[in-house]
Design a protein around this motif. Structure first.
Motif, PDB file in Angstrom:
ATOM      1  N   VAL A 106       0.931  -1.276  -0.137  1.00  0.00           N
ATOM      2  CA  VAL A 106       0.007  -0.039  -0.068  1.00  0.00           C
ATOM      3  C   VAL A 106       0.625   1.225  -0.226  1.00  0.00           C
ATOM      4  N   VAL A 107       1.841   1.341   0.747  1.00  0.00           N
ATOM      5  CA  VAL A 107       2.691   2.355   0.713  1.00  0.00           C
ATOM      6  C   VAL A 107       3.627   2.447  -0.643  1.00  0.00           C
ATOM      7  N   THR A 108       4.105   1.269  -0.959  1.00  0.00           N
ATOM      8  CA  THR A 108       4.738   1.358  -2.229  1.00  0.00           C
ATOM      9  C   THR A 108       4.027   1.895  -3.246  1.00  0.00           C
ATOM     10  N   ALA A 109       2.727   1.640  -3.399  1.00  0.00           N
ATOM     11  CA  ALA A 109       1.670   2.102  -4.417  1.00  0.00           C
ATOM     12  C   ALA A 109       1.606   3.643  -4.150  1.00  0.00           C
ATOM     13  N   ALA A 110       1.375   3.852  -2.904  1.00  0.00           N
ATOM     14  CA  ALA A 110       1.127   5.502  -2.572  1.00  0.00           C
ATOM     15  C   ALA A 110       2.289   6.495  -2.985  1.00  0.00           C
ATOM     16  N   LEU A 111       3.653   5.713  -2.780  1.00  0.00           N
ATOM     17  CA  LEU A 111       4.804   6.507  -2.998  1.00  0.00           C
ATOM     18  C   LEU A 111       4.842   6.590  -4.489  1.00  0.00           C
ATOM     19  N   GLY A 112       4.537   5.523  -5.461  1.00  0.00           N
ATOM     20  CA  GLY A 112       4.894   5.412  -6.799  1.00  0.00           C
ATOM     21  C   GLY A 112       6.348   4.767  -6.902  1.00  0.00           C
ATOM     22  N   ALA A 113       6.952   4.494  -6.098  1.00  0.00           N
ATOM     23  CA  ALA A 113       8.401   3.820  -6.029  1.00  0.00           C
ATOM     24  C   ALA A 113       8.518   2.797  -5.294  1.00  0.00           C
ATOM     25  N   SER A 114       9.533   1.873  -5.932  1.00  0.00           N
ATOM     26  CA  SER A 114       9.732   0.697  -5.070  1.00  0.00           C
ATOM     27  C   SER A 114      10.870   1.005  -3.899  1.00  0.00           C
ATOM     28  N   ALA A 115      10.655   0.266  -2.711  1.00  0.00           N
ATOM     29  CA  ALA A 115      11.637   0.625  -1.626  1.00  0.00           C
ATOM     30  C   ALA A 115      12.505  -0.732  -1.761  1.00  0.00           C
ATOM     31  N   THR A 116      13.855  -0.529  -1.305  1.00  0.00           N
ATOM     32  CA  THR A 116      14.830  -1.674  -1.097  1.00  0.00           C
ATOM     33  C   THR A 116      14.638  -2.098   0.461  1.00  0.00           C
ATOM     34  N   GLU A 117      14.184  -1.116   1.343  1.00  0.00           N
ATOM     35  CA  GLU A 117      14.240  -1.590   2.682  1.00  0.00           C
ATOM     36  C   GLU A 117      13.156  -0.752   3.235  1.00  0.00           C
ATOM     37  N   ALA A 118      12.672  -1.166   4.463  1.00  0.00           N
ATOM     38  CA  ALA A 118      11.598  -0.413   5.375  1.00  0.00           C
ATOM     39  C   ALA A 118      11.984  -0.497   6.842  1.00  0.00           C
ATOM     40  N   TYR A 119      11.684   0.609   7.443  1.00  0.00           N
ATOM     41  CA  TYR A 119      12.062   0.550   8.731  1.00  0.00           C
ATOM     42  C   TYR A 119      10.912   1.292   9.595  1.00  0.00           C
ATOM     43  N   ALA A 120      10.690   1.019  10.911  1.00  0.00           N
ATOM     44  CA  ALA A 120       9.794   1.830  11.739  1.00  0.00           C
ATOM     45  C   ALA A 120      10.500   2.520  12.775  1.00  0.00           C
ATOM     46  N   GLY A 121      10.172   3.744  12.848  1.00  0.00           N
ATOM     47  CA  GLY A 121      10.927   4.613  14.037  1.00  0.00           C
ATOM     48  C   GLY A 121       9.795   5.562  14.512  1.00  0.00           C
ATOM     49  N   MET A 122      10.154   6.592  14.804  1.00  0.00           N
ATOM     50  CA  MET A 122       9.266   7.666  15.193  1.00  0.00           C
ATOM     51  C   MET A 122       8.175   7.832  14.041  1.00  0.00           C
ATOM     52  N   ASP A 123       8.680   7.694  12.590  1.00  0.00           N
ATOM     53  CA  ASP A 123       8.168   7.543  11.260  1.00  0.00           C
ATOM     54  C   ASP A 123       8.226   6.284  10.703  1.00  0.00           C
ATOM     55  N   LEU A 124       7.762   6.003   9.528  1.00  0.00           N
ATOM     56  CA  LEU A 124       8.112   5.037   8.593  1.00  0.00           C
ATOM     57  C   LEU A 124       8.955   5.335   7.731  1.00  0.00           C
ATOM     58  N   VAL A 125       9.944   4.711   7.558  1.00  0.00           N
ATOM     59  CA  VAL A 125      11.301   4.919   6.814  1.00  0.00           C
ATOM     60  C   VAL A 125      11.308   4.022   5.858  1.00  0.00           C
ATOM     61  N   TYR A 126      11.395   4.463   4.435  1.00  0.00           N
ATOM     62  CA  TYR A 126      11.617   3.688   3.324  1.00  0.00           C
ATOM     63  C   TYR A 126      12.876   4.168   2.589  1.00  0.00           C
ATOM     64  N   VAL A 127      13.707   3.162   2.195  1.00  0.00           N
ATOM     65  CA  VAL A 127      14.845   3.550   1.702  1.00  0.00           C
ATOM     66  C   VAL A 127      14.651   2.956   0.112  1.00  0.00           C
ATOM     67  N   LEU A 128      14.905   4.012  -0.745  1.00  0.00           N
ATOM     68  CA  LEU A 128      14.891   4.187  -2.295  1.00  0.00           C
ATOM     69  C   LEU A 128      16.111   3.812  -3.011  1.00  0.00           C
ATOM     70  N   GLU A 129      15.932   3.409  -4.195  1.00  0.00           N
ATOM     71  CA  GLU A 129      17.154   2.947  -5.160  1.00  0.00           C
ATOM     72  C   GLU A 129      18.305   4.220  -5.049  1.00  0.00           C
ATOM     73  N   ASP A 130      17.551   5.397  -5.512  1.00  0.00           N
ATOM     74  CA  ASP A 130      18.606   6.581  -5.666  1.00  0.00           C
ATOM     75  C   ASP A 130      18.091   7.828  -5.386  1.00  0.00           C
ATOM     76  N   ALA A 131      18.998   8.835  -5.459  1.00  0.00           N
ATOM     77  CA  ALA A 131      18.563  10.210  -4.969  1.00  0.00           C
ATOM     78  C   ALA A 131      17.377  10.674  -6.142  1.00  0.00           C
ATOM     79  N   ALA A 132      17.694  10.293  -7.289  1.00  0.00           N
ATOM     80  CA  ALA A 132      16.723  10.688  -8.348  1.00  0.00           C
ATOM     81  C   ALA A 132      15.265  10.404  -8.059  1.00  0.00           C
ATOM     82  N   THR A 133      15.070   9.137  -7.563  1.00  0.00           N
ATOM     83  CA  THR A 133      13.721   8.415  -7.468  1.00  0.00           C
ATOM     84  C   THR A 133      13.058   9.364  -6.213  1.00  0.00           C
ATOM     85  N   VAL A 134      13.991   9.573  -5.179  1.00  0.00           N
ATOM     86  CA  VAL A 134      13.643  10.413  -4.151  1.00  0.00           C
ATOM     87  C   VAL A 134      13.181  11.895  -4.621  1.00  0.00           C
TER      88      VAL A 134
END
Length: 293
Positions: free
Chosen positions: A155-183
């Motif tokens: 659901v998050v992946t679809a909302a972002l419109g980009a695939s993540a390589t990793e995901a973490y939970a902290g104060m926020d939900l953190v998604y690591v993406l492939e490169d800076a251009a995607t961000v």
């Protein structure tokens, strides 16, 4: 307090200052409102003021500390600091802390080199880092926010419109993406992100091929902020992650919002994060606050 009754309450005039934090020039970084108060009014009034300012954060400071709270460094200026978005009070905010401290050090305690701030996240302190410019400004000390590995949510992946390589939970939900251009190019579905059970969503990637060690963006519709220009509390979560990967304790991060902001980071023993940036004062005036007597 309702709108009708507030019309009949006497008003007290207090300063209100708007400061661009993590900015090397005006109209960069993240604007925060700073309001020093003589004492704490009702929380509802603080929330209404923050909604009226409609910035990502309004920082309120009071000189009196809560009963039983003592400053760790006697003789060093100490204040009680609280942060409000237009919708909620938050547990940690970096840019409004930097903004509030810059006001206190520049306008209230010009001879001091440090200010101590009692917050929902405990004691924080901010030091002068130099004489301004790209290597000066102010350095604040924040707690490092631990991250726990979590599943990548489709659901998050679809909302972002980009695939993540990793995901973490902290104060926020953190998604690591492939490169800076995607961000940089993300155009997420903010309505979907607002429905997630998390304060906000951080997207981040390494800064390969640029002058930055990593980049990020922060979306917080649930907290009343669609996209924050520069988010100190996000750096408190992801700077330790990138420090661990790079083997470097000192890194430079860039938030790729429309305004943009550069944050110099130093991770201390994995438990604290020092963030350095400049503050540019945009405006200073007064607010007539009803019911503040």
């Amino acid at each position: 307090m309702n709108t009708t009754s507030s019309k009949h309450l006497p008003s007290t005039t207090v300063p209100i200052i708007q400061i661009d934090a993590f900015a090397d020039a005006l109209f960069e970084g993240n604007p925060a409102a700073v309001m020093p108060l003589p004492h704490w009014p009702a929380d509802e009034l603080l929330q209404r003021i923050a909604a009226e300012k409609n910035l990502s954060e309004t920082a309120f400071v009071v000189a009196a500390l809560p009963e039983g709270v003592e400053a760790p460094e006697p003789g060093c200026p100490a204040y009680h600091l609280r942060w409000f978005t237009p919708a909620i009070e938050v547990d940690l905010c970096g840019h409004a802390t930097l903004a509030a401290a810059s006001y206190l050090l520049d306008s209230v305690h010009p001879d001091a080199t440090r200010v101590q701030l009692w917050t929902r996240s405990g004691w924080l302190h901010v030091d002068r880092a130099g004489e301004g410019g790209p290597h000066g400004g102010f350095t604040m000390d924040l707690p490092a926010v631990p991250l726990a590995v979590t599943d990548i949510d489709p659901v998050v992946t679809a909302a972002l419109g980009a695939s993540a390589t990793e995901a973490y939970a902290g104060m926020d939900l953190v998604y690591v993406l492939e490169d800076a251009a995607t961000v940089r190019e993300l155009a997420p579905d903010l309505a979907v992100l607002a429905g997630l059970d998390t304060r906000g969503v951080v997207v981040t990637a390494g800064g390969r091929g640029s002058e930055f060690d990593f980049v990020c963006r922060w979306f917080g519709s649930r907290a009343g902020v669609s996209e924050d220009p520069v988010t100190g509390s996000a750096f408190a979560q992801i700077a330790p992650l990138w420090a661990q990967r790079s083997g470097k304790a000192e890194l430079v991060g860039r938030q790729l919002s429309a305004r943009g902001g550069t944050v110099r980071c130093r991770v201390v023993d994995g438990a604290r994060v020092e963030l350095t940036g400049n503050c540019i004062r945009f405006s200073e005036g007064v607010a007539a606050v009803p019911g503040l007597t």
